[in-house]
Scaffold this motif. Structure first.
Motif, PDB file in Angstrom:
ATOM      1  N   LEU A  72      47.897  -7.561  38.551  1.00  0.00           N
ATOM      2  CA  LEU A  72      46.687  -8.311  38.605  1.00  0.00           C
ATOM      3  C   LEU A  72      45.476  -7.476  39.088  1.00  0.00           C
ATOM      4  N   GLY A  73      45.964  -6.682  40.125  1.00  0.00           N
ATOM      5  CA  GLY A  73      44.719  -5.758  40.907  1.00  0.00           C
ATOM      6  C   GLY A  73      44.328  -5.025  39.760  1.00  0.00           C
ATOM      7  N   THR A  74      44.915  -4.475  38.875  1.00  0.00           N
ATOM      8  CA  THR A  74      44.193  -3.579  37.741  1.00  0.00           C
ATOM      9  C   THR A  74      43.586  -4.357  36.881  1.00  0.00           C
ATOM     10  N   LEU A  75      44.210  -5.578  36.363  1.00  0.00           N
ATOM     11  CA  LEU A  75      43.615  -6.295  35.167  1.00  0.00           C
ATOM     12  C   LEU A  75      42.146  -7.038  35.774  1.00  0.00           C
ATOM     13  N   LEU A  76      42.247  -7.313  37.113  1.00  0.00           N
ATOM     14  CA  LEU A  76      41.004  -7.692  37.488  1.00  0.00           C
ATOM     15  C   LEU A  76      40.133  -6.975  38.420  1.00  0.00           C
ATOM     16  N   ALA A  77      40.514  -5.545  38.220  1.00  0.00           N
ATOM     17  CA  ALA A  77      39.222  -4.447  38.671  1.00  0.00           C
ATOM     18  C   ALA A  77      38.078  -4.616  37.868  1.00  0.00           C
ATOM     19  N   MET A  78      37.143  -5.432  38.162  1.00  0.00           N
ATOM     20  CA  MET A  78      35.833  -5.555  37.170  1.00  0.00           C
ATOM     21  C   MET A  78      34.925  -4.425  37.661  1.00  0.00           C
ATOM     22  N   THR A  79      34.800  -3.814  38.653  1.00  0.00           N
ATOM     23  CA  THR A  79      33.787  -2.822  39.105  1.00  0.00           C
ATOM     24  C   THR A  79      34.452  -1.437  39.162  1.00  0.00           C
ATOM     25  N   LEU A  80      33.679  -0.587  38.644  1.00  0.00           N
ATOM     26  CA  LEU A  80      33.995   0.782  38.471  1.00  0.00           C
ATOM     27  C   LEU A  80      33.992   1.354  39.844  1.00  0.00           C
ATOM     28  N   PRO A  81      35.099   2.331  40.610  1.00  0.00           N
ATOM     29  CA  PRO A  81      35.154   2.495  41.676  1.00  0.00           C
ATOM     30  C   PRO A  81      34.291   3.829  41.954  1.00  0.00           C
ATOM     31  N   VAL A  82      32.938   3.900  41.905  1.00  0.00           N
ATOM     32  CA  VAL A  82      32.126   5.073  41.668  1.00  0.00           C
ATOM     33  C   VAL A  82      32.579   6.035  42.648  1.00  0.00           C
ATOM     34  N   ALA A  83      32.565   5.434  44.245  1.00  0.00           N
ATOM     35  CA  ALA A  83      32.630   6.023  45.399  1.00  0.00           C
ATOM     36  C   ALA A  83      33.876   6.722  45.643  1.00  0.00           C
ATOM     37  N   GLY A  84      35.080   6.002  45.035  1.00  0.00           N
ATOM     38  CA  GLY A  84      36.484   6.522  45.326  1.00  0.00           C
ATOM     39  C   GLY A  84      37.162   6.363  44.021  1.00  0.00           C
ATOM     40  N   ASP A  85      38.585   6.442  44.287  1.00  0.00           N
ATOM     41  CA  ASP A  85      39.584   6.382  43.348  1.00  0.00           C
ATOM     42  C   ASP A  85      40.204   4.911  43.381  1.00  0.00           C
ATOM     43  N   GLY A  86      40.347   4.583  42.000  1.00  0.00           N
ATOM     44  CA  GLY A  86      41.051   3.389  41.859  1.00  0.00           C
ATOM     45  C   GLY A  86      41.034   2.983  40.330  1.00  0.00           C
ATOM     46  N   PRO A  87      41.488   1.700  40.268  1.00  0.00           N
ATOM     47  CA  PRO A  87      41.553   1.058  38.879  1.00  0.00           C
ATOM     48  C   PRO A  87      40.320   0.541  38.181  1.00  0.00           C
ATOM     49  N   TYR A  88      40.207   0.328  36.979  1.00  0.00           N
ATOM     50  CA  TYR A  88      39.394  -0.183  36.194  1.00  0.00           C
ATOM     51  C   TYR A  88      39.777  -0.967  35.191  1.00  0.00           C
ATOM     52  N   THR A  89      39.470  -2.117  34.999  1.00  0.00           N
ATOM     53  CA  THR A  89      40.051  -3.091  33.969  1.00  0.00           C
ATOM     54  C   THR A  89      39.586  -2.572  32.459  1.00  0.00           C
ATOM     55  N   SER A  90      40.299  -3.122  31.493  1.00  0.00           N
ATOM     56  CA  SER A  90      40.138  -2.581  30.194  1.00  0.00           C
ATOM     57  C   SER A  90      38.519  -3.162  29.590  1.00  0.00           C
TER      58      SER A  90
END
Length: 569
Positions: free
Chosen positions: A341-359
């Motif tokens: 769910l951490g990926t499915l609910l990653a609503m904000t693009l992590p511009v400053a670092g690495d991370g998931p961004y949902t569909s």
């Protein structure tokens, strides 16, 4: 293709009763494309042979057909008007009937002599041979792909009904392995009777995420991107390939030649022909059956475009030279969908670092909720699917599939309360699981043994997380209908979750304690360098309970209050 008119009639996808559906009263029905789409409001779901088949049917058939015939909604308001109507209007039904009738109806025939659907008419192998139809079905032994529990060997003949065959044909276009493909007559890139360097099918490179609704009609809209500028000029589905402009550089999917290229637009992406295939049928006592096939190399997608609607992304702020900032995020084997769910609910693009961004589609659903187009209590579902490949992606090792209720309110980018609650619950399960594995290791040390190697053995965390599966799904289903402004309800939901986690953790810990020998009470001392560590079962369970109290503070406070009340403090 063997046979004549009878085969053509039996392979009519528009009118033949082939696509199995479950209607609103739970009855299963089989119908052709026209009836299924026209009556999509009455269809609860598609009844398909495997979990990985839903995105196949949506992408290779239903979505591009509807979007091409009716156009994609240009605004959220237009999307909402379609959605709240709950069904295709009479005008839309007429346009769909025209699309599947006089316009393109003759292109949806499996055994057509000139344009068989999603195939190459007259495709021939350079060596003149054909292979068993089993090469279309990942769960059946074929070539290097030898599933452990396959009921058939490569020597056995697999007979597919025409309707089974078309589903597995489209499945191969999306999920086929990267194994060596048969060299085809007319393919200038074939060498020594074969084609190497094939990637998997396009979906094999994604962790596929499909939002689902209460009906097939709603599911179609939930999977339709809003396109303010409309479709790209010249973007056509595979069955209308001859309408693509010559300048697009696309090789005809009706020929053996193929190209490595970008998708020219949404319709091209959804119906991408990653293989050149020919189905070969024969008459049997049971009727027409597909028994042989030729599967050769097809178009190669250079990379998944950021307009790909059915995957989440891994964003890299500083990618290596020549690499994109976003790459499709795959699903992890052995993990339920709620653990991601951490990926499915990653609503904000992590511009400053690495991370998931949902569909793209889940972000769109959040925007629709923000505008009030979609209710916060809408019973949204999500289906995830993937294939795991092994040995240079030439074999299928595992299929991943799950479905999950998802609170729409958690998809609001600016309203983090419900999302934080859900993610906190997932994090608590993960932390308690690791604490249980730590307890297991300490008890093994106390009994005179060593912890399990990292990649071997069965760990208590797996059974623990499995035992929480139903609880988490009930929690998510319940949160779909709550008032997110009522903090008391959210607190009660969090407490109920923590109590369930506490009970499950206590049960697993009790089983671990019951399994250790009596000498674990005395324990032992282990020297590491200049330091000595004492391991005893009593100490291990004490550390575990302290960790549990820190991870589940509401449950710990509730226990403490009940204890004090019972003690008369």
């Amino acid at each position: 293709m063997e046979g004549g008119t009878a085969m053509t009639d039996e392979g009519d996808l528009v009118h033949g009763a082939w696509l199995r559906t479950v209607v609103q009263d739970g009855v299963q029905q089989c119908a052709g494309l026209l009836d299924v789409v026209s009556g999509a409001h009455a269809v609860r779901r598609l009844e398909l042979p495997v979990h990985t088949m839903l995105p196949v049917v949506l992408r290779q058939l239903l979505l591009p057909m509807v979007i091409d015939a009716l156009g994609a909604p240009a605004t959220r308001q237009e999307w909402g008007e379609r959605f709240h109507r709950g069904r295709f209007s009479l005008d839309e039904q007429e346009r769909l009937a025209h699309y599947l009738g006089s316009r393109y109806g003759d292109r949806f025939r499996m055994f057509d002599a000139e344009r068989p659907f999603a195939q190459v008419a007259g495709l021939q192998a350079l060596n003149g041979e054909t292979k068993t139809a089993a090469q279309l079905v990942p769960s059946v032994a074929s070539g290097n792909n030898v599933p452990l529990f396959s009921a058939l060997s490569e020597a056995d003949e697999l007979l597919l009904t025409p309707w089974e065959a078309v589903l597995w044909l489209l499945h191969a276009q999306c999920w086929d392995t990267a194994s060596i493909k048969t060299g085809a007559v007319g393919d200038p890139q074939a060498r020594k009777g074969k084609t190497t360097g094939n990637p998997t099918g396009p979906l094999g490179q994604l962790g596929v995420i499909v939002p689902t609704g209460r009906t097939l009609y709603e599911t179609l809209l939930l999977n339709t991107p809003i396109m303010p500028d409309g479709l790209e000029p010249g973007d056509r589905p595979q069955w209308a390939w001859d309408e693509r402009p010559a300048a697009s550089g696309c090789a005809s999917p009706a020929g053996a030649a193929w190209s490595e290229r970008h998708a020219t637009g949404l319709l091209d992406l959804l119906t991408f022909q990653a293989r050149r295939i020919r189905l070969i049928a024969c008459e049997t006592e049971q009727g027409l059956r597909v028994h042989r096939a030729i599967v050769s190399a097809g178009d190669r997608l250079v990379q998944a475009p950021e307009t790909e609607p059915h995957t989440a992304w891994q964003h890299t702020a500083k990618p290596k030279k020549g690499q994109p900032h976003r790459r499709p995020r795959r699903l992890a084997s052995g993990r339920a969908a709620w653990q991601g769910l951490g990926t499915l609910l990653a609503m904000t693009l992590p511009v400053a670092g690495d991370g998931p961004y949902t569909s793209l589609l889940l972000r769109q659903i959040g925007d629709l909720r923000h505008d009030g187009v979609l209710s916060g209590q809408y019973p949204l579902g999500v289906e995830t699917s993937a294939l795991e490949y092994g040995t240079q992606s030439a074999v299928v090792e595992n299929a991943i599939g799950d479905e999950l209720p998802l609170p729409v309110q958690a998809l609001l980018a600016e309203d983090a309360d419900l999302r934080e609650l859900v993610l906190e619950c997932v994090a608590q399960a993960d932390q308690v699981a690791r604490a249980l594995d730590g307890l297991h290791s300490d008890l093994r040390r106390a009994a005179g043994g060593d912890p399990l190697p990292r990649d071997k053995g069965s760990r208590p965390s797996a059974q623990f997380l499995h035992s929480l599966d139903g609880t988490m799904r009930r929690l998510l289903a319940g949160l779909r209908s709550v008032d997110v402004d009522d903090e008391e309800i959210l607190d009660r939901a969090q407490l109920a979750w923590e109590q369930c986690v506490q009970i499950a953790a206590d049960r697993e810990a009790g089983l671990l304690l019951a399994a250790v020998p009596p000498r674990a009470v005395v324990g032992r001392t282990v020297k590491k360098g200049d330091k000595e560590f004492v391991y005893r079962s009593g100490k291990a369970i004490g550390v575990f309970r302290k960790t549990l109290a820190g991870v589940l503070p509401l449950a710990a406070e509730e226990r403490r209050a009940k204890y004090e009340e019972a003690a008369g403090v």
